[in-house]
Design a protein around this motif. Structure first.
Motif, PDB file in Angstrom:
ATOM      1  N   ARG A   1      -2.953   9.517  -1.193  1.00 27.78           N
ATOM      2  CA  ARG A   1      -3.389   8.108  -1.193  1.00 27.78           C
ATOM      3  C   ARG A   1      -4.144   7.777  -2.479  1.00 27.78           C
ATOM      4  O   ARG A   1      -3.888   6.751  -3.120  1.00 27.78           O
ATOM      5  CB  ARG A   1      -4.286   7.860   0.015  1.00 27.78           C
TER       6      ARG A   1
ATOM      7  N   LEU B   1      -2.035   8.022   5.784  1.00 25.67           N
ATOM      8  CA  LEU B   1      -1.244   7.702   4.600  1.00 25.67           C
ATOM      9  C   LEU B   1      -0.400   6.448   4.808  1.00 25.67           C
ATOM     10  O   LEU B   1      -0.374   5.554   3.956  1.00 25.67           O
ATOM     11  CB  LEU B   1      -0.350   8.898   4.275  1.00 25.67           C
TER      12      LEU B   1
ATOM     13  N   LYS C   1      -1.278   2.762   2.713  1.00 30.55           N
ATOM     14  CA  LYS C   1      -0.368   2.269   1.683  1.00 30.55           C
ATOM     15  C   LYS C   1       0.813   1.483   2.248  1.00 30.55           C
ATOM     16  O   LYS C   1       1.780   1.208   1.527  1.00 30.55           O
ATOM     17  CB  LYS C   1       0.152   3.449   0.845  1.00 30.55           C
TER      18      LYS C   1
END
Length: 323
Positions: free
Chosen positions: A193, A226, A230
């Motif tokens: 990340r 994760l 994102k």
């Protein structure tokens, strides 16, 4: 392997991207710096040149078949895990059906105590590397000592003219218990990340492909960390069922092998790639054929017993259409 018989009425603009844990692809030599003594001719596994060559052939022919029925060609990108060094990668791409294809690779030695690494294979006709680097995974135990594990492999490249950012992973195992080791895999997710955040300082709306054996399923905290941070898409969420996965432990299926993509792959503009399909390549040849483990991955070893199979994992893959 000749794919000419598949070329009729098949699209040329669909491309396969694979991840495959190769289950201890060691050469037969003893590396004094790693714990590989079992995988030598005199070691516990009795790992001979003949067995090594047989495994290379099986893996090479398998990789070339993944996705070919719908693309006419072998995968353009293949992330692999549990390879000992660059020599075994060279041997792999020089074996079986792979030797007829124009594959190159990216690999770095990692600090893993067993000496197993990740790597990326790619077809030169479709993909070129702009930059690559190993990303250290800095994990420390309660005593403050570093837990040496596999690095995260990062590749910035060009796929059919479009830039993409690829991360190949083999996250820390659950050997000492899933809850006890959760923090290690969460740290791996945070490491990626943070690296993505740095990429985004220089690239607007980058194309991400994050693949690997995460040792966690799609719903695990690490993966969610994760995906949510994102806004990634995980097509593997829909593939895991009680009857199907990429690995089987104590008669329970798991899907630790996954490929995540950014939502930019749902862009259908000309000159871009769009996501079309994801699957587990659990072809019958890769399975145990009979007995109580029928249907499970056909492994190279079960404990110390040599079985002569492929891997304890099935490959997973996605397909992208080039618009």
């Amino acid at each position: 392997m000749n794919f000419s018989f598949l070329k009729r009425n098949k699209p040329k603009n669909v491309h396969t991207i694979v991840f495959y844990n190769l289950e201890n692809l060691f050469d037969i030599g003893d590396d004094q710096n790693t714990l590989d003594i079992d995988f030598t001719p005199k070691g516990k596994k009795k790992w001979t040149k003949r067995r090594y060559k047989k495994k290379l052939l099986k893996l090479a022919n398998t990789i070339c078949r993944i996705g070919v029925k719908s693309t006419n060609k072998p995968p353009v990108i293949v992330g692999i895990a549990e390879v000992e060094n660059q020599e075994v990668i060279k041997d792999l791409i020089s074996s079986g059906a792979l030797k007829k294809e124009d594959y190159d690779y990216v690999h770095y030695d990692s600090p893993d105590e067993r000496g197993i690494d990740t790597a990326l294979l790619y077809l030169r006709s479709n993909f070129s590397v702009l930059r690559s680097t190993p990303i250290p995974l800095l994990i420390f135990n309660p005593e403050g000592e570093r837990d040496t594990t596999r690095d995260i492999l990062y590749i910035h490249g060009v796929l059919n003219g479009e830039e993409i950012h690829v991360f190949v992973n083999h996250w820390p195992s659950r050997r000492n218990g899933d809850i006890e080791t959760d923090y290690k895999r969460i740290k791996a997710a945070e490491t990626i990340r943070d690296y993505m955040t740095e990429i985004e300082k220089n690239y607007s709306n980058p194309n991400y492909i994050i693949m690997g054996d995460f040792n966690d399923g799609p719903d695990a905290i690490s993966i969610r960390t994760l995906v949510d941070a994102k806004e990634l898409y995980n097509p593997m969420e829909k593939l895991l069922t009680p009857e199907r996965g990429s690995a089987n432990y104590r008669r329970s299926w798991s899907l630790f092998d996954q490929i995540l993509v950014s939502h930019s792959f749902f862009n259908y503009e000309k000159g871009t790639h769009s996501f079309t399909h994801a699957n587990i390549f659990d072809d019958h040849q890769l399975k145990e054929w009979d007995g109580k483990y029928a249907g499970n991955p056909f492994r190279t070893y079960v404990g110390q017993k040599y079985k002569g199979g492929y891997s304890d994992h099935f490959p997973v893959y996605i397909q992208l259409k080039f618009n």
